[in-house]
Design an enzyme around this catalytic site. Structure first.
Site, PDB file in Angstrom:
ATOM      1  N   ARG A   1      -2.695  -2.172  -3.347  1.00 51.99           N
ATOM      2  CA  ARG A   1      -3.868  -1.323  -3.168  1.00 51.99           C
ATOM      3  C   ARG A   1      -3.733  -0.168  -4.158  1.00 51.99           C
ATOM      4  NH1 ARG A   1      -5.036   3.311   1.082  1.00 51.99           N
ATOM      5  NH2 ARG A   1      -7.203   3.656   0.522  1.00 51.99           N
TER       6      ARG A   1
ATOM      7  N   ASN B   1       0.874  -1.171   0.000  1.00 53.01           N
ATOM      8  CA  ASN B   1       0.000   0.000   0.000  1.00 53.01           C
ATOM      9  C   ASN B   1       0.914   1.224   0.000  1.00 53.01           C
ATOM     10  OD1 ASN B   1      -1.777   2.041   0.504  1.00 53.01           O
ATOM     11  ND2 ASN B   1      -2.677   1.133   2.342  1.00 53.01           N
TER      12      ASN B   1
ATOM     13  N   ARG C   1     -10.530  17.053   6.729  1.00 54.50           N
ATOM     14  CA  ARG C   1     -11.334  17.397   5.540  1.00 54.50           C
ATOM     15  C   ARG C   1     -12.735  17.833   5.971  1.00 54.50           C
ATOM     16  NH1 ARG C   1     -10.559  11.854   2.614  1.00 54.50           N
ATOM     17  NH2 ARG C   1      -8.513  11.480   3.492  1.00 54.50           N
TER      18      ARG C   1
ATOM     19  N   GLU D   1      -8.124  -4.642   5.445  1.00 51.23           N
ATOM     20  CA  GLU D   1      -8.060  -4.463   3.992  1.00 51.23           C
ATOM     21  C   GLU D   1      -6.956  -5.321   3.379  1.00 51.23           C
ATOM     22  OE1 GLU D   1      -8.172  -0.394   5.334  1.00 51.23           O
ATOM     23  OE2 GLU D   1      -8.975   0.164   3.374  1.00 51.23           O
TER      24      GLU D   1
ATOM     25  N   HIS E   1     -12.608   3.541   0.089  1.00 57.00           N
ATOM     26  CA  HIS E   1     -12.660   2.598   1.225  1.00 57.00           C
ATOM     27  C   HIS E   1     -13.453   1.332   0.859  1.00 57.00           C
ATOM     28  CE1 HIS E   1     -12.433   6.295   4.119  1.00 57.00           C
ATOM     29  NE2 HIS E   1     -11.215   5.817   3.897  1.00 57.00           N
TER      30      HIS E   1
END
Ligand code: ADP
Length: 400
Positions: free
Chosen positions: A89, A10, A239, A384, A178
């Site tokens: 990923r 990743n 964010r 993940e 996600h």
């Protein structure tokens, strides 16, 4: 040892997370993180069994240099021959990829082209792919896209209320992110209900530094809160999430912000950090609220939880049954306060928290956090890396 382990990579712009995973059991043989890449402070931490090793990374301090340290370590531990393939990923697969994909020159060109939609992520993912190709030239490289799970959304969920030509000619639409995490926790929740995933409908809340909510109907994503970019939806660590687009014009036209200033403000200076004026780290904000009664910290938590509860309630419009809510991600898996505040706003949907169970489900514990008689909500630790390993392994087995 059999050569069935998958090396999962990743790659971020200055980091590289890696794990060597048994795709059938989900167990991790070796894992680690290279940080501050592209700087002289670049270093790598490798965890194997009970040992933890930290090393500096040599010039040119890049992803390739980090992967070379990893390869050397795998050789020293006699693990190199156990690696069957590399699973990557990749953040943005656009509309082109809804399945795990064997990487070739065309796929790399497409990932590069999609960098216009994910300028911070796809170029870094590609760097990792190219570094892994030169370190493991004989191994298959597979891309697992973060957007893939959401490719089942209907048009009404992904089209924005702007001229259709912008979608047709420029791909401006909701993609969602996600996806790997939402898929994993939905599968785990279905196992808890002892039902096939295809018969289950959930709303999952992945709450980490980035946050997203997904509506999952009969095992498939039918809507999600992140949009064309990871800025839309609920409020996050730094964010803003949703806001009146008119605010952007006000900032530019009345307050003299440049476009770059607005981008920085909404991506890096807003959210929990912006409201609390303390931190983007949920633990620091909770401590400030609980121990020092800091009112702005309390407000940041209130806004965060209210927006998530509102998104969950809104997503019931996408479903015809709701088997439960799933909390995951660093905050979802660890903050009983956040979960309690969200669930307390969902009593009309028949959710009621079980306080002791809610406190118990932290630090890697997964389980039910609602009372008997309530519609269920669970904490499920995401994984993940396991999904990436499993899907890479399955793809190669299908090809054999
Ligand atoms: P990323 O999106 O970067 O993968 P994570 O899923 O690791 O992020 O989540 C990071 C967030 O999880 C941070 O806001 C951190 O404060 C929060 N977190 C981790 N542990 C706890 C805890 N015990 N209580 C509250 N928040 C926590």
């Amino acid at each position: 040892m059999q050569n069935k382990f998958i090396l999962v990579l990743n790659c971020g712009s200055s980091s590289l997370k890696f794990s060597l995973i048994d795709p059938e059991l989900g167990t991790t043989l070796l894992s680690g993180l290279a940080q501050r890449l592209l700087s002289e402070q670049a270093s790598i931490k490798i965890h194997y069994n009970a040992s933890h090793e930290q090393q500096e990374i040599a010039a040119p301090y890049d992803h390739q240099a980090a992967i070379l340290v990893l390869v050397k370590q795998l050789q020293q531990l006699n693990l190199i021959s156990c690696v069957k393939a590399v699973g990557h990923r990749v953040v943005h697969g656009g509309e082109s990829y809804c399945q795990p994909t064997l990487i070739n020159a065309d796929v790399k060109a497409k990932i590069k082209q999609l960098a216009r939609l994910a300028p911070l992520h796809n170029p870094a993912n590609l760097t990792g792919i190219e570094a892994a190709e030169s370190a493991f030239p004989e191994l298959a490289q597979v891309a697992i896209f973060d957007t893939a799970f959401h490719q089942t959304m209907p048009e009404k969920a992904y089209i924005y209320g702007i001229p259709y030509a912008l979608y047709k000619h420029h791909g401006i639409r909701r993609y969602g992110f996600h996806g790997t995490s939402h898929y994993f926790v939905a599968q785990q929740a279905a196992e808890r209900l002892e039902k096939p995933l295809a018969q289950c409908s959930f709303i999952s809340a992945h709450l980490g530094n980035g946050c997203s909510i997904a509506a999952i109907k009969n095992g498939k994503s039918v809507d999600t809160s992140l949009g064309m970019t990871p800025l839309e939806g609920v409020m996050m660590g730094t964010r803003s999430g949703d806001l009146d687009p008119g605010i952007i014009f006000y900032l530019i036209n009345q307050l003299g912000y440049s476009v770059a200033d607005v981008e920085q403000l909404l991506n890096k200076e807003s959210g929990l950090l912006g409201i609390s004026e303390l931190s983007n780290d949920c633990r620091i904000i909770e401590d400030a609220y609980i121990e020092a009664h800091n009112q702005q910290a309390g407000l940041a938590l209130d806004v965060f939880c209210y927006r998530i509860a509102k998104a969950i309630a809104a997503f019931t419009a996408s479903l015809t049954q709701l088997d439960g809510i799933i909390f995951t991600g660093g905050i979802g898996e660890n903050s009983n306060l956040i979960r309690e505040k969200i669930i307390s706003q969902l009593s009309l949907l028949n959710f009621e928290i079980a306080p002791d169970a809610n406190v118990a489900m932290r630090f890697g514990q997964s389980g039910l956090i609602t009372r008997e008689g309530s519609r269920p909500a669970w904490v499920i630790a995401t994984n993940e890396e396991w999904v990436i390993a499993e899907q890479t392994f399955q793809l190669l087995n299908e090809k054999d």
